[in-house]
Design a protein around this motif. Structure first.
Motif, PDB file in Angstrom:
ATOM      1  N   SER A  30       1.010  -1.234  -0.405  1.00  0.00           N
ATOM      2  CA  SER A  30      -0.339   0.331   0.177  1.00  0.00           C
ATOM      3  C   SER A  30       0.775   1.532  -0.230  1.00  0.00           C
ATOM      4  N   ASP A  31       2.425   1.313  -0.190  1.00  0.00           N
ATOM      5  CA  ASP A  31       3.008   2.555   0.388  1.00  0.00           C
ATOM      6  C   ASP A  31       2.430   3.677   1.822  1.00  0.00           C
ATOM      7  N   SER A  32       2.116   2.571   2.370  1.00  0.00           N
ATOM      8  CA  SER A  32       1.781   3.579   3.904  1.00  0.00           C
ATOM      9  C   SER A  32       2.340   3.781   4.717  1.00  0.00           C
ATOM     10  N   GLY A  33       3.971   3.417   4.723  1.00  0.00           N
ATOM     11  CA  GLY A  33       4.722   3.926   5.738  1.00  0.00           C
ATOM     12  C   GLY A  33       4.898   3.174   6.669  1.00  0.00           C
ATOM     13  N   GLY A  34       4.086   2.577   7.490  1.00  0.00           N
ATOM     14  CA  GLY A  34       3.792   1.270   8.241  1.00  0.00           C
ATOM     15  C   GLY A  34       3.145   1.438   9.588  1.00  0.00           C
ATOM     16  N   ILE A  35       1.504   2.816   8.626  1.00  0.00           N
ATOM     17  CA  ILE A  35       1.308   2.601  10.074  1.00  0.00           C
ATOM     18  C   ILE A  35      -0.090   0.746  10.198  1.00  0.00           C
ATOM     19  N   HIS A  36      -0.454   0.885   9.228  1.00  0.00           N
ATOM     20  CA  HIS A  36      -0.881  -0.708   8.940  1.00  0.00           C
ATOM     21  C   HIS A  36      -0.025  -1.658  10.851  1.00  0.00           C
ATOM     22  N   ALA A  37       0.751  -1.428  10.677  1.00  0.00           N
ATOM     23  CA  ALA A  37       2.175  -2.435  11.165  1.00  0.00           C
ATOM     24  C   ALA A  37       1.944  -1.887  12.648  1.00  0.00           C
ATOM     25  N   ALA A  38       1.773  -0.926  12.860  1.00  0.00           N
ATOM     26  CA  ALA A  38       1.687  -0.607  13.579  1.00  0.00           C
ATOM     27  C   ALA A  38       0.172  -0.597  15.217  1.00  0.00           C
ATOM     28  N   ALA A  39      -0.957  -0.413  13.926  1.00  0.00           N
ATOM     29  CA  ALA A  39      -1.805  -0.240  14.619  1.00  0.00           C
ATOM     30  C   ALA A  39      -1.722  -2.116  14.572  1.00  0.00           C
ATOM     31  N   CYS A  40      -1.610  -3.815  13.504  1.00  0.00           N
ATOM     32  CA  CYS A  40      -1.929  -4.324  14.328  1.00  0.00           C
ATOM     33  C   CYS A  40      -0.941  -5.320  15.457  1.00  0.00           C
ATOM     34  N   VAL A  41       0.137  -4.356  15.475  1.00  0.00           N
ATOM     35  CA  VAL A  41       0.608  -4.936  16.129  1.00  0.00           C
ATOM     36  C   VAL A  41      -0.123  -4.392  17.680  1.00  0.00           C
ATOM     37  N   THR A  42      -0.227  -3.154  17.539  1.00  0.00           N
ATOM     38  CA  THR A  42      -1.413  -2.855  18.913  1.00  0.00           C
ATOM     39  C   THR A  42      -2.251  -3.528  19.363  1.00  0.00           C
ATOM     40  N   ILE A  43      -3.472  -3.368  17.524  1.00  0.00           N
ATOM     41  CA  ILE A  43      -4.555  -4.625  18.049  1.00  0.00           C
ATOM     42  C   ILE A  43      -3.714  -5.555  18.893  1.00  0.00           C
ATOM     43  N   ALA A  44      -2.997  -6.554  18.496  1.00  0.00           N
ATOM     44  CA  ALA A  44      -2.245  -8.175  18.709  1.00  0.00           C
ATOM     45  C   ALA A  44      -2.672  -8.222  20.181  1.00  0.00           C
ATOM     46  N   TYR A  45      -1.733  -6.496  20.761  1.00  0.00           N
ATOM     47  CA  TYR A  45      -0.618  -6.673  21.587  1.00  0.00           C
ATOM     48  C   TYR A  45      -2.320  -6.705  22.908  1.00  0.00           C
ATOM     49  N   ILE A  46      -3.378  -5.802  22.243  1.00  0.00           N
ATOM     50  CA  ILE A  46      -4.399  -5.555  24.245  1.00  0.00           C
ATOM     51  C   ILE A  46      -5.528  -6.272  23.384  1.00  0.00           C
ATOM     52  N   ARG A  47      -5.092  -7.590  22.356  1.00  0.00           N
ATOM     53  CA  ARG A  47      -5.879  -9.092  22.126  1.00  0.00           C
ATOM     54  C   ARG A  47      -6.762  -9.815  23.306  1.00  0.00           C
ATOM     55  N   PRO A  48      -5.749 -10.261  24.464  1.00  0.00           N
ATOM     56  CA  PRO A  48      -5.736 -10.623  25.867  1.00  0.00           C
ATOM     57  C   PRO A  48      -6.666  -9.728  26.461  1.00  0.00           C
ATOM     58  N   LEU A  49      -6.505  -8.963  27.074  1.00  0.00           N
ATOM     59  CA  LEU A  49      -7.662  -7.687  27.952  1.00  0.00           C
ATOM     60  C   LEU A  49      -9.450  -7.716  27.177  1.00  0.00           C
ATOM     61  N   VAL A  50      -8.689  -7.317  25.299  1.00  0.00           N
ATOM     62  CA  VAL A  50     -10.173  -7.618  24.758  1.00  0.00           C
ATOM     63  C   VAL A  50     -10.735  -8.919  24.671  1.00  0.00           C
ATOM     64  N   LEU A  51     -10.354  -9.945  24.186  1.00  0.00           N
ATOM     65  CA  LEU A  51     -11.134 -11.649  24.568  1.00  0.00           C
ATOM     66  C   LEU A  51     -11.672 -11.487  25.939  1.00  0.00           C
ATOM     67  N   LYS A  52     -10.756 -10.869  27.158  1.00  0.00           N
ATOM     68  CA  LYS A  52     -11.295 -11.256  28.772  1.00  0.00           C
ATOM     69  C   LYS A  52     -12.340 -10.645  28.741  1.00  0.00           C
ATOM     70  N   TRP A  53     -12.597  -9.376  28.178  1.00  0.00           N
ATOM     71  CA  TRP A  53     -13.346  -8.968  28.209  1.00  0.00           C
ATOM     72  C   TRP A  53     -14.782  -8.688  27.928  1.00  0.00           C
ATOM     73  N   SER A  54     -14.820  -9.281  26.766  1.00  0.00           N
ATOM     74  CA  SER A  54     -15.848  -9.652  26.039  1.00  0.00           C
ATOM     75  C   SER A  54     -15.889 -10.750  26.207  1.00  0.00           C
ATOM     76  N   PHE A  55     -15.370 -12.257  26.702  1.00  0.00           N
ATOM     77  CA  PHE A  55     -15.999 -13.390  26.570  1.00  0.00           C
ATOM     78  C   PHE A  55     -15.824 -13.929  28.110  1.00  0.00           C
ATOM     79  N   GLY A  56     -14.997 -13.130  28.990  1.00  0.00           N
ATOM     80  CA  GLY A  56     -15.003 -13.746  30.628  1.00  0.00           C
ATOM     81  C   GLY A  56     -14.324 -14.879  31.363  1.00  0.00           C
ATOM     82  N   THR A  57     -14.808 -15.809  31.549  1.00  0.00           N
ATOM     83  CA  THR A  57     -14.144 -16.448  31.663  1.00  0.00           C
ATOM     84  C   THR A  57     -14.003 -17.933  31.311  1.00  0.00           C
TER      85      THR A  57
END
Length: 168
Positions: free
Chosen positions: A68-95
């Motif tokens: 896309s010739d977008s200079g790393g913005i997709h990589a930054a967004a992807c790593v961010t959501i991959a990093y916060i994914r466990p918190l979102v999983l716990k909040w969405s699905f609980g036990t």
């Protein structure tokens, strides 16, 4: 290699290919873009190694950036959501998440929708904030985030419904 690894590689390559060949060329009304490739991060198996997952998320984002010739913005967004994914999983699905027993085909629709929505909105907000990189254009950023998120969430839900394996 076992079939799970081959399946993940196939999903990775297919989502990158669909994104860069088809979806990057869709631009409704100037600010609505679908980003289906984040479905790889959303549906990645929970029990797999977290470091490998973060590296794959970076690779996914950087590949989309290269095409896309977008200079790393997709990589930054992807790593961010991959990093916060466990918190979102716990909040969405609980036990269910705490016991590592989530099967995305078997969870209720509301929890799945909340999980996909949170990750999509965070991804798009980071993506468009980095793309515009100007707080005087915050309304444009929020508008692009809202409408692209709605379109991406609908597309992700449709794809997961179509390609889900029914278990009885």
């Amino acid at each position: 290699m076992n079939s799970s690894v081959i399946s993940q590689i196939f999903k990775f390559l297919l989502l990158v290919l669909v994104q860069v060949v088809i979806l990057n060329h869709i631009n409704f009304l100037g600010y609505i873009n679908p980003y289906l490739y984040i479905l790889f991060i959303v549906l990645y198996p929970i029990k797999n190694d977290r470091i490998v997952f973060l590296l794959l998320s970076f690779l996914l984002g950087i590949l989309v950036d290269i095409f896309s010739d977008s200079g790393g913005i997709h990589a930054a967004a992807c790593v961010t959501i991959a990093y916060i994914r466990p918190l979102v999983l716990k909040w969405s699905f609980g036990t269910v998440y705490e016991h590592q027993t989530i099967k995305f085909n078997n969870v209720d629709f509301g929890s799945k929708l909340m999980y996909i929505s949170i990750l999509t909105v965070v991804h798009h907000l980071i993506l468009f904030l980095l793309e515009v990189f100007n707080f005087s254009e915050i309304l444009l950023t929020l508008q692009k985030t809202l409408f692209s998120s709605i379109f991406t969430i609908l597309l992700c839900i449709i794809v997961t419904i179509i390609f889900s394996k029914r278990t009885k």
